[in-house]
Design a protein around this motif. Structure first.
Motif, PDB file in Angstrom:
ATOM      1  N   ALA A 385       0.830  -1.207   0.000  1.00  0.00           N
ATOM      2  CA  ALA A 385       0.000   0.000   0.000  1.00  0.00           C
ATOM      3  C   ALA A 385       0.865   1.259   0.000  1.00  0.00           C
ATOM      4  CB  ALA A 385      -0.921  -0.013   1.219  1.00  0.00           C
ATOM      5  N   VAL A 386       1.961   1.252   0.750  1.00  0.00           N
ATOM      6  CA  VAL A 386       2.862   2.409   0.775  1.00  0.00           C
ATOM      7  C   VAL A 386       3.526   2.580  -0.594  1.00  0.00           C
ATOM      8  CG1 VAL A 386       4.988   3.323   1.763  1.00  0.00           C
ATOM      9  CG2 VAL A 386       3.293   2.248   3.250  1.00  0.00           C
ATOM     10  N   ALA A 387       3.980   1.486  -1.185  1.00  0.00           N
ATOM     11  CA  ALA A 387       4.666   1.567  -2.473  1.00  0.00           C
ATOM     12  C   ALA A 387       3.769   2.139  -3.556  1.00  0.00           C
ATOM     13  CB  ALA A 387       5.170   0.183  -2.874  1.00  0.00           C
ATOM     14  N   ARG A 388       2.478   1.845  -3.478  1.00  0.00           N
ATOM     15  CA  ARG A 388       1.570   2.336  -4.511  1.00  0.00           C
ATOM     16  C   ARG A 388       1.348   3.836  -4.387  1.00  0.00           C
ATOM     17  NH1 ARG A 388       0.145  -1.466  -7.730  1.00  0.00           N
ATOM     18  NH2 ARG A 388      -0.286  -3.624  -7.079  1.00  0.00           N
ATOM     19  N   THR A 389       1.697   4.428  -3.273  1.00  0.00           N
ATOM     20  CA  THR A 389       1.597   5.884  -3.132  1.00  0.00           C
ATOM     21  C   THR A 389       2.873   6.580  -3.606  1.00  0.00           C
ATOM     22  OG1 THR A 389       2.486   5.904  -0.875  1.00  0.00           O
ATOM     23  CG2 THR A 389       0.109   5.580  -1.113  1.00  0.00           C
ATOM     24  N   VAL A 390       3.908   5.792  -3.922  1.00  0.00           N
ATOM     25  CA  VAL A 390       5.188   6.389  -4.315  1.00  0.00           C
ATOM     26  C   VAL A 390       5.367   6.295  -5.837  1.00  0.00           C
ATOM     27  CG1 VAL A 390       7.701   6.345  -3.964  1.00  0.00           C
ATOM     28  CG2 VAL A 390       6.162   5.768  -2.076  1.00  0.00           C
ATOM     29  N   ASN A 391       5.733   5.134  -6.348  1.00  0.00           N
ATOM     30  CA  ASN A 391       5.972   5.018  -7.790  1.00  0.00           C
ATOM     31  C   ASN A 391       5.594   3.661  -8.368  1.00  0.00           C
ATOM     32  OD1 ASN A 391       7.979   3.478  -6.662  1.00  0.00           O
ATOM     33  ND2 ASN A 391       9.685   4.491  -7.712  1.00  0.00           N
ATOM     34  N   VAL A 392       4.950   2.806  -7.593  1.00  0.00           N
ATOM     35  CA  VAL A 392       4.532   1.496  -8.074  1.00  0.00           C
ATOM     36  C   VAL A 392       3.100   1.613  -8.594  1.00  0.00           C
ATOM     37  CG1 VAL A 392       4.047  -0.883  -7.433  1.00  0.00           C
ATOM     38  CG2 VAL A 392       6.085   0.260  -6.533  1.00  0.00           C
ATOM     39  N   ASN A 393       2.933   1.497  -9.904  1.00  0.00           N
ATOM     40  CA  ASN A 393       1.611   1.728 -10.494  1.00  0.00           C
ATOM     41  C   ASN A 393       1.247   0.672 -11.534  1.00  0.00           C
ATOM     42  OD1 ASN A 393       3.323   2.408 -12.542  1.00  0.00           O
ATOM     43  ND2 ASN A 393       2.841   4.598 -12.526  1.00  0.00           N
ATOM     44  N   THR A 394       1.857  -0.501 -11.447  1.00  0.00           N
ATOM     45  CA  THR A 394       1.523  -1.584 -12.371  1.00  0.00           C
ATOM     46  C   THR A 394       1.168  -2.833 -11.581  1.00  0.00           C
ATOM     47  OG1 THR A 394       2.331  -2.890 -14.255  1.00  0.00           O
ATOM     48  CG2 THR A 394       3.922  -2.360 -12.536  1.00  0.00           C
ATOM     49  N   GLY A 395       0.463  -3.756 -12.228  1.00  0.00           N
ATOM     50  CA  GLY A 395       0.047  -4.964 -11.522  1.00  0.00           C
ATOM     51  C   GLY A 395       1.169  -5.961 -11.316  1.00  0.00           C
ATOM     52  N   LEU A 396       2.161  -5.964 -12.199  1.00  0.00           N
ATOM     53  CA  LEU A 396       3.272  -6.905 -12.109  1.00  0.00           C
ATOM     54  C   LEU A 396       4.320  -6.372 -11.136  1.00  0.00           C
ATOM     55  CD1 LEU A 396       3.676  -7.952 -15.833  1.00  0.00           C
ATOM     56  CD2 LEU A 396       3.272  -9.502 -13.921  1.00  0.00           C
ATOM     57  N   VAL A 397       4.253  -6.814  -9.892  1.00  0.00           N
ATOM     58  CA  VAL A 397       5.190  -6.367  -8.865  1.00  0.00           C
ATOM     59  C   VAL A 397       5.656  -7.571  -8.053  1.00  0.00           C
ATOM     60  CG1 VAL A 397       4.127  -4.088  -8.690  1.00  0.00           C
ATOM     61  CG2 VAL A 397       3.415  -5.917  -7.138  1.00  0.00           C
ATOM     62  N   GLU A 398       6.802  -7.399  -7.413  1.00  0.00           N
ATOM     63  CA  GLU A 398       7.342  -8.417  -6.516  1.00  0.00           C
ATOM     64  C   GLU A 398       7.679  -7.759  -5.180  1.00  0.00           C
ATOM     65  OE1 GLU A 398      10.140 -11.933  -7.508  1.00  0.00           O
ATOM     66  OE2 GLU A 398      11.474 -10.323  -6.842  1.00  0.00           O
ATOM     67  N   ILE A 399       7.165  -8.338  -4.104  1.00  0.00           N
ATOM     68  CA  ILE A 399       7.389  -7.813  -2.756  1.00  0.00           C
ATOM     69  C   ILE A 399       8.352  -8.751  -2.042  1.00  0.00           C
ATOM     70  CG2 ILE A 399       6.282  -6.988  -0.641  1.00  0.00           C
ATOM     71  CD1 ILE A 399       3.597  -7.223  -2.250  1.00  0.00           C
ATOM     72  N   LEU A 432       6.998   2.051   8.214  1.00  0.00           N
ATOM     73  CA  LEU A 432       6.358   2.241   6.905  1.00  0.00           C
ATOM     74  C   LEU A 432       6.789   3.546   6.238  1.00  0.00           C
ATOM     75  CD1 LEU A 432       2.730   0.896   7.523  1.00  0.00           C
ATOM     76  CD2 LEU A 432       4.725  -0.294   6.595  1.00  0.00           C
ATOM     77  N   GLU A 433       8.028   3.939   6.507  1.00  0.00           N
ATOM     78  CA  GLU A 433       8.601   5.105   5.836  1.00  0.00           C
ATOM     79  C   GLU A 433       9.444   4.644   4.640  1.00  0.00           C
ATOM     80  OE1 GLU A 433      10.840   7.431   8.537  1.00  0.00           O
ATOM     81  OE2 GLU A 433       9.096   8.099   9.697  1.00  0.00           O
ATOM     82  N   VAL A 434       9.444   5.451   3.596  1.00  0.00           N
ATOM     83  CA  VAL A 434      10.212   5.155   2.394  1.00  0.00           C
ATOM     84  C   VAL A 434      11.682   5.521   2.639  1.00  0.00           C
ATOM     85  CG1 VAL A 434      10.545   5.712  -0.049  1.00  0.00           C
ATOM     86  CG2 VAL A 434       8.226   5.526   0.892  1.00  0.00           C
ATOM     87  N   VAL A 435      12.575   4.571   2.416  1.00  0.00           N
ATOM     88  CA  VAL A 435      13.999   4.835   2.621  1.00  0.00           C
ATOM     89  C   VAL A 435      14.786   4.865   1.308  1.00  0.00           C
ATOM     90  CG1 VAL A 435      13.923   3.825   4.923  1.00  0.00           C
ATOM     91  CG2 VAL A 435      14.536   2.388   2.971  1.00  0.00           C
ATOM     92  N   GLY A 436      14.168   4.514   0.212  1.00  0.00           N
ATOM     93  CA  GLY A 436      14.855   4.555  -1.069  1.00  0.00           C
ATOM     94  C   GLY A 436      13.904   4.299  -2.218  1.00  0.00           C
ATOM     95  N   ARG A 437      14.264   4.786  -3.395  1.00  0.00           N
ATOM     96  CA  ARG A 437      13.456   4.552  -4.581  1.00  0.00           C
ATOM     97  C   ARG A 437      14.323   4.686  -5.825  1.00  0.00           C
ATOM     98  NH1 ARG A 437       9.179   9.345  -5.607  1.00  0.00           N
ATOM     99  NH2 ARG A 437       9.126   8.377  -7.683  1.00  0.00           N
ATOM    100  N   THR A 438      13.950   3.999  -6.861  1.00  0.00           N
ATOM    101  CA  THR A 438      14.556   4.181  -8.176  1.00  0.00           C
ATOM    102  C   THR A 438      13.435   4.275  -9.199  1.00  0.00           C
ATOM    103  OG1 THR A 438      14.760   1.785  -8.549  1.00  0.00           O
ATOM    104  CG2 THR A 438      16.671   2.915  -7.606  1.00  0.00           C
ATOM    105  N   ASP A 439      13.665   5.064 -10.243  1.00  0.00           N
ATOM    106  CA  ASP A 439      12.678   5.273 -11.291  1.00  0.00           C
ATOM    107  C   ASP A 439      13.332   5.037 -12.647  1.00  0.00           C
ATOM    108  OD1 ASP A 439      12.107   7.408  -8.956  1.00  0.00           O
ATOM    109  OD2 ASP A 439      10.184   6.763  -9.836  1.00  0.00           O
TER     110      ASP A 439
END
Length: 551
Positions: A385-399, A432-439
């Motif tokens: 749920a947190v990732a979808r508020t950042v930059n994850v917007n596709t159905g194909l994901v791996e957690i 549940l804080e974001v500590v890193g991201r790549t785009d």
């Protein structure tokens, strides 16, 4: 009345050496004959013979015989290289092409073979999905203590199953044990090993392993590296020879002959027979496959054992690598937030991030490591749920749960079809804080090209159209190898054939700077493409020594 005489003398080759009406042939003329077996000179020969009979023969020393032009060395060397590589490396290229064609179609075949595991009944497809926690618990009841939970891939679309992935004792490198769960009912639909980021099922994994290494592991990877490297050489040499013959066709005297010769270079001459027909298929098919074959050779090399490591090192040195995801949790007082680029990390998470940064194939190989502690199934829903508020917007994901106590959870997009979705985010599971991201938008352009090249090579970039194009190209390359062997069989040395043969000793006729150039190219290639460079130098030197030994 006698026939009128001509003011011009007949060539000294007419009648004096049993070659009436045949002027001395230059190598260029011989090449044109080899390309087009027409007999347009017959009537001209008869006319010359009649004319010569009506006048006294010219003295033999009336006109000096022109000196034969010096034969070139580069074009014959290309022909020899194309021939030699085709005969000796052809079996490797043939196997790689056939297995590659099979691999290109396996993603679509998997949807049929493993339909029970990959899809759910129509009633479930229309029902809302249960929380991931419920689906994970259902999978854990099947696995028990036989494996540790390493990742979850939620159902990407309605009608698909969720993959809950575990470690296992009987898995090969980069495989996990996937439990396929109905998202609506938590019913377990299957239990299969899956491979890498592509999620290949057993059929595709077996084909991929044979294509990559003949099932022989690291030793077999030398086969694929040799095939990928020499495929590029054969294609480039063949393309250069095609251009030589195209230019030779342009010099034909009659427009009809020029047009017919050029048509034969672009499409098969179905009306011809024997060697001519096979050559026409070989030349015309090869020119249409040239770009695709070069692409497969270049991208295939990145998977190789020695050259692939050099490519990865070069990308790192030129800052063409993918940005690494920061997974290190902030220490007390250090704060938290998002970051793009490589972070300090710790433990295996930092190593994984470095691998992803350097290698576009990351995820296709490499072992999965179990987390140090059991992950709470409920945390998967919260982290996603947190990732979808950042930059994850596709159905194909791996957690993935954290690999150690100092690392964060990661949520990574794994959509390799166009448009590419490979954004990633790292989340602190406790806060549940974001500590890193790549785009993906921030990747260097060369990193994007590498990503697209790998995904296109695997057939995932443009779906079924990509797979069909790859299969056709691979089968075309296989056919080219077969045509090449048929041409050799028609003109094999035991039959005494001369036209179209690949002469040895081209390098022996080269100037000193030509020899130095060839050896320098081989030396440079040996630094980046070791198997190709060493075998290329061995070929040109061996060819020269063979010619010298026959003098």
């Amino acid at each position: 009345m006698s026939a009128p005489t001509h003011d011009t003398a007949a060539p000294d080759t007419a009648g004096s050496r049993g070659g009436a009406g045949r002027p001395p042939q230059s190598p260029r003329d011989s090449e044109a004959v080899a390309t087009d077996h027409s007999t347009d000179g017959g009537s001209a020969a008869d006319a010359t013979r009649t004319s010569s009979a009506s006048r006294p023969a010219a003295p033999r020393d009336a006109a000096p015989r022109p000196a034969a032009p010096r034969r070139g060395w580069f074009a014959p060397m290309l022909l020899r290289l194309h021939f030699f590589a085709g005969v000796l490396v052809g079996p490797f290229i043939l196997v790689a092409a056939l297995t590659g064609a099979a691999y290109a179609l396996t993603p679509s075949i998997e949807r049929v073979v493993y339909a029970d595991e990959l899809t759910v009944p129509a009633a479930s497809a229309e029902a809302p999905a249960l929380p991931l926690a419920d689906q994970i618990e259902a999978a854990e009841r099947v696995v028990g203590d036989d494996g540790a939970l390493v990742a979850v891939r939620p159902a990407p679309e309605a009608g698909d199953t969720t993959r809950v992935m575990f470690t296992g004792d009987d898995l090969i490198e980069s495989q996990t044990r996937a439990i396929f769960v109905d998202p609506a009912t938590a019913e377990v639909r299957g239990d299969l090993p899956v491979y890498g980021t592509s999620g290949a099922l057993p059929l595709r994994t077996a084909v991929s392993d044979f294509h990559r290494s003949l099932g022989l592991g690291d030793a077999g990877r030398l086969y694929s590296e040799l095939a990928a490297s020499w495929l590029g050489v054969v294609v480039v040499a063949g393309g250069a020879l095609w251009l030589v013959r195209w230019r030779a066709a342009r010099r034909r005297a009659r427009p009809a002959d020029r047009a017919r010769a050029r048509r034969g270079m672009l499409r098969p001459e179905t009306g011809s027979t024997g060697y001519r027909r096979i050559f026409s298929w070989h030349a015309s098919t090869g020119i249409w496959l040239l770009v695709g074959a070069l692409f497969l050779s270049a991208t295939g090399i990145t998977w190789s054992q020695f050259a692939g490591e050099n490519v990865t090192g070069l990308r790192s040195a030129l800052s063409w690598s993918n940005p690494a995801l920061t997974t290190a949790l902030p220490t007390d007082g250090a704060g938290s937030g998002s970051a793009s680029g490589s972070g300090s990390g710790s433990g295996s998470s930092a190593a994984d991030a470095a691998d992803v940064a350097a290698d576009p194939h990351a995820g296709h190989h490499g072992a999965e490591e179990a987390p140090v502690a059991d992950a709470d199934p409920a945390d998967f829903d919260a982290v996603l749920a947190v990732a979808r508020t950042v930059n994850v917007n596709t159905g194909l994901v791996e957690i993935k749960p954290p690999a150690d106590a100092a690392s964060a959870w990661t949520v990574t997009e794994i959509q390799r079809s166009f448009p590419t979705e490979v954004d990633a985010v790292a989340v602190d599971g406790s806060t549940l804080e974001v500590v890193g991201r790549t785009d993906f938008a921030d990747y260097p352009i060369m990193a994007k090209l590498a990503r697209w090249g790998v995904d296109t090579h695997m057939g995932s970039m443009f779906g079924l159209a990509n797979q069909l194009l790859l299969a056709v190209t691979a089968l075309g390359i296989a056919a080219m190898v077969v045509f090449g062997y048929l041409m050799w069989w028609k003109r094999r040395p035991t039959r005494g054939a001369r036209v179209g043969a690949a002469p040895a000793g081209a390098l022996a006729r080269a100037p000193w700077w030509g020899v130095a150039l060839v050896l320098a190219v081989g030396g440079v290639l040996a630094l980046f493409l070791p198997l190709l460079g060493v075998s290329l130098v061995a070929f040109v030197v061996g060819d020269a020594l063979w010619m010298a030994s026959r003098r």
